[in-house]
Enzyme design. Structure first.
Site, mmCIF file in Angstrom:
data_model
loop_
_atom_site.group_PDB
_atom_site.id
_atom_site.type_symbol
_atom_site.label_atom_id
_atom_site.label_comp_id
_atom_site.label_asym_id
_atom_site.label_seq_id
_atom_site.Cartn_x
_atom_site.Cartn_y
_atom_site.Cartn_z
ATOM 1 C CD GLU A 196 16.707 -0.016 0.116
ATOM 2 O OE1 GLU A 196 16.864 0.826 1.217
ATOM 3 O OE2 GLU A 196 16.617 -0.328 -1.190
ATOM 4 C CB CYS A 212 22.410 1.509 -2.776
ATOM 5 S SG CYS A 212 22.843 1.069 -0.865
HETATM 6 ZN ZN LIG Z 1 20.918 1.165 -0.171
#
Ligand SMILES: [Zn+2]
Length: 157
Positions: free
Chosen positions: A74, A114
């Site tokens: 990301e 995350c």
């Molecule tokens: Zn991450």
């Protein structure tokens, strides 16, 4: 309306919005990125984001021998967007994980960002939509729903 379709509709309402065509395009872009660059234990996650202006950027994770130097897919996608066109917001973002070669019965599938990426996504667009796993069919949530009590330095927040 058939009973099964009715049940499906009820479930999707309960769990959030269904995926639009452009959401599916984004998943396809993230999937294509990791399919192209997959290396076992080095590049396993692909990401794609759509800016507020509608441009798609992709990234793959950068794993590292020194674990703390690893960078998420990301962040790479966001970095590419910022270099190319500047901070243009994040309308929607998704990450997908490529299974290891020994996992023959698994396929590339949507994964949740995350905790650190949740912070990053929120910083660049507090209204970003995030495609997340949801049983057999991914769904869409707002980044704020994934990040209650976001980090803030002292009293500023
Ligand atoms: Zn991450």
């Amino acid at each position: 309306m058939k009973k099964s379709a009715k049940r499906r509709k009820k479930t999707s309402q309960k769990l959030g919005k269904g995926l639009s065509v452009s959401d599916r395009e984004l998943i396809a872009a993230a999937t294509a990125a990791i399919r192209q660059r997959y290396r076992d234990e080095w590049q396993e996650v692909g990401a794609a984001l759509r800016t507020r202006a509608g441009k798609i950027f992709t990234g793959v994770n950068l794993d590292a021998y020194l674990g703390r130097m690893a960078v998420c897919a990301e962040a790479v996608a966001l970095g590419r967007a910022v270099v190319d066109i500047g901070d243009a917001g994040i309308e929607t973002i998704v990450a997908v994980r490529h299974p290891p070669p020994e996992d023959k019965d698994q396929t590339i599938a949507v994964v949740s960002p995350c905790g650190a990426c949740r912070e990053l996504i929120f910083d660049y667009d507090p209204k970003a939509r995030v495609i997340v796993p949801n049983g057999k069919s991914p769904t869409v949530v707002q980044i704020g729903e994934l990040l209650p009590n976001k980090y803030s330095r002292g009293a500023e927040g």
